[in-house]
Motif scaffolding. Structure first.
Motif, PDB file in Angstrom:
ATOM      1  N   ILE A 154       4.701 -13.308   5.708  1.00  0.00           N
ATOM      2  CA  ILE A 154       4.596 -11.976   6.296  1.00  0.00           C
ATOM      3  C   ILE A 154       5.621 -11.115   5.563  1.00  0.00           C
ATOM      4  O   ILE A 154       6.793 -11.475   5.476  1.00  0.00           O
ATOM      5  CB  ILE A 154       4.914 -12.005   7.801  1.00  0.00           C
ATOM      6  N   LEU A 155       5.179 -10.004   5.012  1.00  0.00           N
ATOM      7  CA  LEU A 155       6.085  -9.097   4.308  1.00  0.00           C
ATOM      8  C   LEU A 155       6.554  -8.043   5.301  1.00  0.00           C
ATOM      9  O   LEU A 155       5.757  -7.250   5.804  1.00  0.00           O
ATOM     10  CB  LEU A 155       5.372  -8.448   3.120  1.00  0.00           C
ATOM     11  N   TRP A 156       7.858  -8.050   5.586  1.00  0.00           N
ATOM     12  CA  TRP A 156       8.430  -7.192   6.635  1.00  0.00           C
ATOM     13  C   TRP A 156       9.351  -6.176   5.959  1.00  0.00           C
ATOM     14  O   TRP A 156      10.362  -6.535   5.369  1.00  0.00           O
ATOM     15  CB  TRP A 156       9.213  -8.051   7.617  1.00  0.00           C
ATOM     16  N   LEU A 157       8.994  -4.897   6.052  1.00  0.00           N
ATOM     17  CA  LEU A 157       9.680  -3.843   5.305  1.00  0.00           C
ATOM     18  C   LEU A 157      10.396  -2.875   6.241  1.00  0.00           C
ATOM     19  O   LEU A 157       9.925  -2.598   7.348  1.00  0.00           O
ATOM     20  CB  LEU A 157       8.676  -3.069   4.451  1.00  0.00           C
ATOM     21  N   TYR A 158      11.514  -2.320   5.747  1.00  0.00           N
ATOM     22  CA  TYR A 158      12.307  -1.396   6.555  1.00  0.00           C
ATOM     23  C   TYR A 158      12.499  -0.019   5.934  1.00  0.00           C
ATOM     24  O   TYR A 158      13.061   0.859   6.581  1.00  0.00           O
ATOM     25  CB  TYR A 158      13.686  -2.002   6.849  1.00  0.00           C
ATOM     26  N   GLN A 159      12.061   0.192   4.688  1.00  0.00           N
ATOM     27  CA  GLN A 159      12.296   1.481   4.050  1.00  0.00           C
ATOM     28  C   GLN A 159      11.092   1.931   3.234  1.00  0.00           C
ATOM     29  O   GLN A 159      10.346   1.092   2.701  1.00  0.00           O
ATOM     30  CB  GLN A 159      13.521   1.404   3.128  1.00  0.00           C
ATOM     31  N   PRO A 160      10.905   3.250   3.088  1.00  0.00           N
ATOM     32  CA  PRO A 160       9.818   3.750   2.240  1.00  0.00           C
ATOM     33  C   PRO A 160       9.900   3.247   0.806  1.00  0.00           C
ATOM     34  O   PRO A 160       8.865   3.018   0.168  1.00  0.00           O
ATOM     35  CB  PRO A 160      10.003   5.270   2.304  1.00  0.00           C
ATOM     36  N   HIS A 176      10.367   0.530  -0.254  1.00  0.00           N
ATOM     37  CA  HIS A 176       9.781  -0.801  -0.378  1.00  0.00           C
ATOM     38  C   HIS A 176       8.278  -0.751  -0.651  1.00  0.00           C
ATOM     39  O   HIS A 176       7.653  -1.798  -0.842  1.00  0.00           O
ATOM     40  CB  HIS A 176      10.039  -1.608   0.898  1.00  0.00           C
ATOM     41  N   ALA A 177       7.693   0.442  -0.667  1.00  0.00           N
ATOM     42  CA  ALA A 177       6.244   0.570  -0.863  1.00  0.00           C
ATOM     43  C   ALA A 177       5.736  -0.183  -2.091  1.00  0.00           C
ATOM     44  O   ALA A 177       4.722  -0.897  -2.013  1.00  0.00           O
ATOM     45  CB  ALA A 177       5.859   2.049  -0.944  1.00  0.00           C
ATOM     46  N   PRO A 178       6.396  -0.075  -3.255  1.00  0.00           N
ATOM     47  CA  PRO A 178       5.863  -0.762  -4.440  1.00  0.00           C
ATOM     48  C   PRO A 178       5.927  -2.287  -4.361  1.00  0.00           C
ATOM     49  O   PRO A 178       5.370  -2.966  -5.227  1.00  0.00           O
ATOM     50  CB  PRO A 178       6.760  -0.243  -5.577  1.00  0.00           C
ATOM     51  N   LEU A 179       6.593  -2.832  -3.337  1.00  0.00           N
ATOM     52  CA  LEU A 179       6.653  -4.286  -3.182  1.00  0.00           C
ATOM     53  C   LEU A 179       5.380  -4.844  -2.551  1.00  0.00           C
ATOM     54  O   LEU A 179       5.106  -6.044  -2.655  1.00  0.00           O
ATOM     55  CB  LEU A 179       7.857  -4.668  -2.311  1.00  0.00           C
ATOM     56  N   ILE A 180       4.610  -3.980  -1.895  1.00  0.00           N
ATOM     57  CA  ILE A 180       3.399  -4.444  -1.211  1.00  0.00           C
ATOM     58  C   ILE A 180       2.392  -4.961  -2.235  1.00  0.00           C
ATOM     59  O   ILE A 180       2.127  -4.327  -3.255  1.00  0.00           O
ATOM     60  CB  ILE A 180       2.788  -3.303  -0.375  1.00  0.00           C
ATOM     61  N   GLY A 181       1.849  -6.137  -1.946  1.00  0.00           N
ATOM     62  CA  GLY A 181       0.842  -6.735  -2.813  1.00  0.00           C
ATOM     63  C   GLY A 181       1.393  -7.622  -3.905  1.00  0.00           C
ATOM     64  O   GLY A 181       0.628  -8.205  -4.681  1.00  0.00           O
ATOM     65  N   ARG A 182       2.703  -7.789  -3.976  1.00  0.00           N
ATOM     66  CA  ARG A 182       3.315  -8.576  -5.047  1.00  0.00           C
ATOM     67  C   ARG A 182       3.662 -10.002  -4.613  1.00  0.00           C
ATOM     68  O   ARG A 182       4.148 -10.789  -5.429  1.00  0.00           O
ATOM     69  CB  ARG A 182       4.581  -7.880  -5.558  1.00  0.00           C
ATOM     70  N   PHE A 183       3.443 -10.345  -3.336  1.00  0.00           N
ATOM     71  CA  PHE A 183       3.898 -11.645  -2.843  1.00  0.00           C
ATOM     72  C   PHE A 183       2.765 -12.455  -2.201  1.00  0.00           C
ATOM     73  O   PHE A 183       3.032 -13.415  -1.486  1.00  0.00           O
ATOM     74  CB  PHE A 183       5.035 -11.446  -1.836  1.00  0.00           C
ATOM     75  N   GLU A 184       1.520 -12.062  -2.437  1.00  0.00           N
ATOM     76  CA  GLU A 184       0.372 -12.716  -1.801  1.00  0.00           C
ATOM     77  C   GLU A 184       0.567 -12.795  -0.288  1.00  0.00           C
ATOM     78  O   GLU A 184       0.210 -13.784   0.359  1.00  0.00           O
ATOM     79  CB  GLU A 184       0.148 -14.119  -2.384  1.00  0.00           C
ATOM     80  N   GLU A 185       1.149 -11.742   0.263  1.00  0.00           N
ATOM     81  CA  GLU A 185       1.492 -11.741   1.684  1.00  0.00           C
ATOM     82  C   GLU A 185       0.247 -11.771   2.558  1.00  0.00           C
ATOM     83  O   GLU A 185      -0.789 -11.200   2.216  1.00  0.00           O
ATOM     84  CB  GLU A 185       2.345 -10.515   2.031  1.00  0.00           C
ATOM     85  N   ARG A 186       0.377 -12.448   3.687  1.00  0.00           N
ATOM     86  CA  ARG A 186      -0.743 -12.539   4.619  1.00  0.00           C
ATOM     87  C   ARG A 186      -0.785 -11.348   5.570  1.00  0.00           C
ATOM     88  O   ARG A 186      -1.818 -11.078   6.190  1.00  0.00           O
ATOM     89  CB  ARG A 186      -0.661 -13.839   5.416  1.00  0.00           C
ATOM     90  N   ALA A 208       6.270  10.585  -0.045  1.00  0.00           N
ATOM     91  CA  ALA A 208       5.135   9.978  -0.747  1.00  0.00           C
ATOM     92  C   ALA A 208       5.176   8.457  -0.647  1.00  0.00           C
ATOM     93  O   ALA A 208       4.143   7.805  -0.430  1.00  0.00           O
ATOM     94  CB  ALA A 208       5.141  10.418  -2.210  1.00  0.00           C
ATOM     95  N   LEU A 209       6.370   7.874  -0.802  1.00  0.00           N
ATOM     96  CA  LEU A 209       6.498   6.420  -0.699  1.00  0.00           C
ATOM     97  C   LEU A 209       6.186   5.944   0.716  1.00  0.00           C
ATOM     98  O   LEU A 209       5.512   4.925   0.907  1.00  0.00           O
ATOM     99  CB  LEU A 209       7.905   5.991  -1.112  1.00  0.00           C
ATOM    100  N   GLU A 210       6.646   6.693   1.719  1.00  0.00           N
ATOM    101  CA  GLU A 210       6.369   6.264   3.087  1.00  0.00           C
ATOM    102  C   GLU A 210       4.885   6.396   3.416  1.00  0.00           C
ATOM    103  O   GLU A 210       4.325   5.557   4.132  1.00  0.00           O
ATOM    104  CB  GLU A 210       7.200   7.053   4.093  1.00  0.00           C
ATOM    105  N   THR A 211       4.246   7.427   2.902  1.00  0.00           N
ATOM    106  CA  THR A 211       2.805   7.563   3.114  1.00  0.00           C
ATOM    107  C   THR A 211       2.069   6.350   2.556  1.00  0.00           C
ATOM    108  O   THR A 211       1.130   5.824   3.178  1.00  0.00           O
ATOM    109  CB  THR A 211       2.287   8.853   2.456  1.00  0.00           C
ATOM    110  N   GLU A 212       2.509   5.876   1.399  1.00  0.00           N
ATOM    111  CA  GLU A 212       1.902   4.676   0.816  1.00  0.00           C
ATOM    112  C   GLU A 212       2.123   3.458   1.709  1.00  0.00           C
ATOM    113  O   GLU A 212       1.200   2.670   1.941  1.00  0.00           O
ATOM    114  CB  GLU A 212       2.475   4.417  -0.577  1.00  0.00           C
ATOM    115  N   VAL A 213       3.350   3.300   2.213  1.00  0.00           N
ATOM    116  CA  VAL A 213       3.630   2.173   3.116  1.00  0.00           C
ATOM    117  C   VAL A 213       2.727   2.243   4.342  1.00  0.00           C
ATOM    118  O   VAL A 213       2.117   1.246   4.752  1.00  0.00           O
ATOM    119  CB  VAL A 213       5.111   2.169   3.554  1.00  0.00           C
ATOM    120  N   LEU A 214       2.617   3.425   4.931  1.00  0.00           N
ATOM    121  CA  LEU A 214       1.830   3.577   6.154  1.00  0.00           C
ATOM    122  C   LEU A 214       0.347   3.302   5.912  1.00  0.00           C
ATOM    123  O   LEU A 214      -0.338   2.742   6.776  1.00  0.00           O
ATOM    124  CB  LEU A 214       2.027   4.982   6.722  1.00  0.00           C
ATOM    125  N   HIS A 215      -0.152   3.683   4.760  1.00  0.00           N
ATOM    126  CA  HIS A 215      -1.563   3.437   4.458  1.00  0.00           C
ATOM    127  C   HIS A 215      -1.844   1.956   4.203  1.00  0.00           C
ATOM    128  O   HIS A 215      -2.944   1.467   4.494  1.00  0.00           O
ATOM    129  CB  HIS A 215      -1.983   4.258   3.235  1.00  0.00           C
TER     130      HIS A 215
END
Length: 390
Positions: A116-122, A124-134, A158-165
């Motif tokens: 599970i990829l658990w993020l706390y800041q905008p 961190h958006a570019p980290l999504i999809g890099r860890f085969e997270e479930r 812009a980064l937070e919008t990406e995280v939220l989407h």
């Protein structure tokens, strides 16, 4: 949920930094059998250059690698990153690629294949999809654009919008944050801050001695615990202290003179800025306080926050006086709200006069409904539900 589930948490604080929601939440997931890799706050080269203590501390911990500090809980300090991630999405993505490559060794060593990829800041958006997270969880505990301007504000937004989407689940820790983020992600849930009730109830334990520093200050004492920065109404506090010269005003926390002018507060002879103390010592400090304060300023930065100290003061059984804040209004039966120095001072006198052992016990009982264990119970249920849909 299966105890084999792993959480890869990218925090917005260091584990041994100011103790708050990030550590409290991850500690409780680890206690429940989840294996947690807690990656401390990402920092650019500019921060290492600006803060020598950070440079020395991080260099040592970076070389130590992943350290298991509790059962099922490892902390890991990241290397310094390229500067400018708050101003350029391209730099943020470059840093994400470097972080992924650096983390690979530790993920293999700890056998964390699909966390599970658990993020706390905008950022961190570019980290999504890099860890085969479930599953992707965004735990939003601040309005990160508050107090920012120009290109920095645009980049963070812009980064937070990406995280939220892209997040599967969003936890918002205040009503205003919930209302804002829910517009972009329908799987948004309001989970306020909580209290480590077992820790703060020590302030009511007869065997807990008052901290020596508190014991040396004459009563009555009005106290505040937390960072002293631009979320506080410094001018109101200074006026209240000037109007109650027989009271002592004790502040336990790191003062940030670069974010707010503390001179009006320092000018009052009955104000004591004690600095930051270890979390373990805070109940003994709170025990010496007659009234606890939530003196938040009416600013964008402050309005979006969930006041962690509200629940901790309740757990300690203390009477509370607060300025008007969206998150305290539902507790109007349990505290006094005041907006002017005169009303604030009058409320302090009133709650001290009306306090009793029975009221203290009732406050502590109320806090049990707002413990971190209760908060994580709800988080775990929501995460389990969404994992079941995957």
């Amino acid at each position: 949920m299966s105890a084999a589930v792993d959480i890869l948490c990218f925090s917005s604080a260091d584990w041994h930094g100011k103790w708050g929601s990030r550590q409290q939440v991850m500690l409780r997931f680890a206690r429940r059998g989840y294996r947690v890799l807690f990656v401390e706050q990402l920092a650019g080269l500019e921060h290492f250059w600006k803060y020598p203590n950070l440079r020395q501390r991080r260099w040592r911990r970076w070389r130590e690698g992943a350290q298991e500090i509790k059962p099922n809980l490892w902390i890991l300090s990241p290397p310094p990153l390229f500067p400018g991630r708050y101003y350029s999405p391209a730099v943020a993505r470059l840093n994400a690629a470097l972080v992924r490559r650096w983390l690979g060794t530790y993920l293999r060593r700890l056998n964390i294949p699909k966390p599970i990829l658990w993020l706390y800041q905008p950022e961190h958006a570019p980290l999504i999809g890099r860890f085969e997270e479930r599953l992707v969880v965004y735990h939003c505990i601040d309005e990160f654009t508050a107090g920012t301007h120009g290109r920095k504000r645009q980049t963070i937004a812009a980064l937070e919008t990406e995280v939220l989407h892209r997040a599967d689940v969003v936890f918002a820790n205040s009503t205003l944050i919930y209302e804002s983020k829910q517009k972009l992600n329908s799987n948004t849930y309001r989970i306020p801050s909580g209290a480590d009730v077992e820790h703060f109830v020590l302030a009511l334990d007869p065997t807990t001695p008052v901290h020596p520093i508190s014991a040396a200050i004459p009563h009555p004492i009005a106290g505040y615990v937390g960072n002293i920065n631009n979320k506080l109404d410094i001018r109101l506090l200074a006026a209240v202290a000037a109007g109650l010269p027989d009271w002592q005003f004790v502040f336990v926390g790191q003062p940030y003179s670069q974010s707010v002018d503390l001179r009006p507060l320092r000018a009052q002879p009955n104000v004591h800025l004690l600095g930051r103390f270890p979390f373990a010592e805070v109940p003994a400090l709170v025990k010496g306080m007659d009234v606890c304060l939530l003196p938040y300023a009416d600013t964008e930065f402050a309005r979006y926050r969930s006041p962690l100290k509200l629940y901790e003061y309740l757990a300690a059984g203390k009477p509370i006086v607060s300025t008007d804040h969206p998150e305290v209004r539902e507790f109007v039966q349990w505290l006094e709200i005041a907006s002017t120095p005169e009303d604030f001072a009058a409320a302090m006198l009133q709650v001290r006069e009306e306090d009793s052992p029975e009221k203290q016990r009732r406050r502590t009982k109320l806090s049990q409904q707002h413990s971190w264990d209760c908060r994580v119970d709800k988080m775990e249920q929501i995460v389990s539900m969404h994992l079941g849909k995957m």
